[in-house]
Design an enzyme around this catalytic site. Structure first.
Site, short mmCIF file in Angstrom:
data_model
loop_
_atom_site.label_atom_id
_atom_site.label_comp_id
_atom_site.label_asym_id
_atom_site.label_seq_id
_atom_site.Cartn_x
_atom_site.Cartn_y
_atom_site.Cartn_z
N ASN A 107 0.86 -1.19 0.00
CA ASN A 107 0.00 0.00 0.00
C ASN A 107 0.89 1.24 0.00
OD1 ASN A 107 -2.44 1.55 0.27
ND2 ASN A 107 -1.98 1.82 2.44
N HIS A 109 0.70 5.24 1.38
CA HIS A 109 -0.07 6.09 2.28
C HIS A 109 0.55 7.48 2.29
CE1 HIS A 109 -2.83 6.94 5.55
NE2 HIS A 109 -1.83 7.56 6.16
N SER A 136 4.63 7.00 2.41
CA SER A 136 5.21 5.73 2.82
C SER A 136 4.64 4.59 1.99
CB SER A 136 4.87 5.43 4.28
OG SER A 136 5.18 6.51 5.14
N ASP A 145 -2.88 0.70 8.12
CA ASP A 145 -1.76 1.60 7.87
C ASP A 145 -0.60 1.36 8.82
OD1 ASP A 145 -3.17 2.82 5.78
OD2 ASP A 145 -4.08 4.29 7.13
C1 GAR Z 1 -2.72 8.83 -2.85
O1 GAR Z 1 -2.28 10.03 -2.28
C2 GAR Z 1 -2.53 7.68 -1.88
O2 GAR Z 1 -1.38 7.82 -1.09
C3 GAR Z 1 -3.78 7.80 -1.05
O3 GAR Z 1 -4.80 8.12 -1.97
C4 GAR Z 1 -4.23 8.87 -3.05
C5 GAR Z 1 -4.65 8.24 -4.35
O4 GAR Z 1 -4.26 9.05 -5.42
N1 GAR Z 1 -4.07 6.60 -0.37
C6 GAR Z 1 -4.67 6.57 0.82
O5 GAR Z 1 -5.02 7.56 1.42
C7 GAR Z 1 -4.87 5.17 1.39
N2 GAR Z 1 -5.47 5.24 2.68
P1 GAR Z 1 -4.24 8.48 -6.90
O6 GAR Z 1 -5.60 7.82 -7.14
O7 GAR Z 1 -4.04 9.66 -7.76
O8 GAR Z 1 -3.13 7.47 -7.00
#
Ligand code: GAR
Length: 210
Positions: A107, A109, A136, A145
């Protein structure tokens, strides 16, 4: 080749970074399919544009998390993945799902874990007055997480930052470190050990900046 299945819920900019990087001739990984739980996820368009199979599995069509995750496992495993990559997949996964993919589930985060697990990470970093923020990549375990860290990237927080401007700066780094981590895994350099993540037989620190 390392077969990869990517799970998304939204824009898919991390998916795009993976498509761009892993599409290179020297890549040890291949994205077999992209699954979304939302029909309006723009990442589905990105996958189609890259000629990658897409699938939609709407969580609202299932009675509970267990039923959704069981269906998700069936869809994912049809592609026989060596690695499952969560790229903005905004569903909490059941312990059974996490156990099924133990050691092959990553994942990303948007915080310097163990800080700011959960949502609204950029806003929370701003409100805390942090001088540094970041992102991360970690192995997914049953603790939300909280799984072993693989790689982090740090960005400065500027005085004029909003949650949006900070998110943009963090995104640039996400797009660097996620392909890096996936390449490590695909090349057999990265694994989940009993005490945490292991890169080239070296244990990685369990917490803090790497
Ligand atoms: C990213 O910033 C990722 O780190 C976050 O969602 C966004 C997705 O962006 N993930 C989380 O918050 C997981 N809990 P993207 O769809 O443009 O890749």
């Amino acid at each position: 080749h390392c077969n990869v299945v990517v799970l998304i819920s939204g824009s898919g900019s991390n998916l795009q970074a993976l498509i761009d990087d892993l599409g290179a001739g020297d890549s040890p990984a291949r994205i077999q399919a992209v699954l979304s739980n939302r029909a309006d996820a723009y990442g589905l368009e990105r996958a189609k544009a890259a000629g990658i199979a897409t699938e939609l599995l709407d969580h609202k069509a299932f009675a509970d998390r267990e039923a959704f995750d069981a269906a998700l496992i069936a869809r994912i495993d049809a592609h026989q993945p060596d690695l499952v990559v969560l790229a903005g997949f905004m569903r909490i996964l059941t312990p059974g799902f996490v156990r099924h993919y133990q050691g092959r589930l990553l994942n990303i985060h948007p915080s310097l874990l163990p800080k700011y697990k959960g949502l609204h990470t950029h806003q929370r970093a701003l409100e805390a007055g942090d001088a540094e923020h970041g992102c991360s990549v970690h192995f997914v375990t049953e603790e939300l997480d909280g799984g072993p860290l693989v790689v982090q990237a740090v960005v400065p927080v500027n005085v004029n930052d909003t949650a949006e401007s900070l998110a943009q700066r963090v995104h640039v780094q996400e797009h660097r470190i996620y392909p890096l981590a996936v390449r490590w895994f695909a090349a057999g350099r990265l694994q989940l050990g009993d005490a945490g993540a292991i890169l080239d037989s070296e244990p990685l620190p369990a917490t803090g900046h790497l």
